[in-house]
Design an enzyme around this catalytic site. Sequence first.
Site, short mmCIF file in Angstrom:
data_model
loop_
_atom_site.label_atom_id
_atom_site.label_comp_id
_atom_site.label_asym_id
_atom_site.label_seq_id
_atom_site.Cartn_x
_atom_site.Cartn_y
_atom_site.Cartn_z
N GLN A 172 89.87 14.40 50.19
CA GLN A 172 89.85 15.74 49.59
C GLN A 172 89.61 16.77 50.50
O GLN A 172 88.37 16.42 51.23
CB GLN A 172 89.04 15.39 48.22
N LYS A 208 91.75 12.78 39.54
CA LYS A 208 92.68 11.88 40.08
C LYS A 208 92.41 10.41 39.70
O LYS A 208 93.44 9.69 39.61
CB LYS A 208 92.58 11.93 41.47
N ASP A 220 99.55 12.58 50.47
CA ASP A 220 99.15 14.13 50.51
C ASP A 220 100.30 14.64 51.39
O ASP A 220 100.55 15.94 50.91
CB ASP A 220 98.00 14.61 51.14
#
Length: 282
Positions: free
Chosen positions: A96, A52, A119
């Site tokens: 995460q 990322k 997200d």
Amino acid sequence: MSKILDGKLVSKSLKDKVAQEVAALSEDGITVGLAVILVGDDPASQIYVNNKKNACDAVGIKSFEYRLDANTTQDELISLIKTLNSDKDVNGILCQLPLPNHIDEQAVIAAISPQKDVDAFHISNVGRIMLGNFEFLPCTPAGIIHILDFYGIDIEGKNCVVIGRSNIVGKPMAMLLLHRNGTVTICHSKTKCLSEITRNADILVSAVGKAGFLTADMVKKGAVVIDVGMNRYNGKLCGDVCFEEISKIAGYITPVPGGVGPMTIAVLMNNTLTAAKIQNGR
Ligand code: GUN
């Protein structure tokens, strides 16, 4: 033989578009920033977080990394998120998953400002996706829709079967296919006669997490097979799909690596750009 759906190629075209828009914003003095939080030292998560960061560098998004000790408390993590929520340089926040067991994932997700929730995991964004009125789409399912669109694969009226019902992939995937007028079935570990259902799929998405799970007898000739699995088998990265045998009968298939994985990251970049545009009134 199936046509390979090349996630690297599709992700490059999306990242190129993001890079152009980020550069245009930068000419107007607007920067785009993504904060990525990793708690603990799970090796797979470390790789994802590194990927990322590299993607941010490639498209001109500033990345802010927070690598926290596995013993970090839930309060400490939420306190960091609150700081990032009010940091103007941070347009998107990604924590995460999975988090260590002592941390309540839903409480952490709930602490992220919905406007920075790139997200699309926050309850209000999940609800908006359900209603079809959203700013951000969850990265993996949206990446899969991008692949289908790129290759001109129509969803409307197709029998779409999703194996897996996670909040990250299975459930939102089903919803996005439904928004495109697919006829959607969600299968899971308690589903009976799974292969009878999967053999009826025109578009088959496997998000199970078991190497070798999907075998040729479960797939209809000419089907579109999307492999979301990220498994290790004898140390090698592989998906859920028995690629050799299924690529002989499917119409289209995504490889692992080089299929869905790169798309997830490209959509994350696009969501971060979208967040920055909204936060700057663009
Ligand atoms: N863990 C596995 N996939 C994802 C994802 O898309 N986002 C986050 N935050 N964690 C993940």
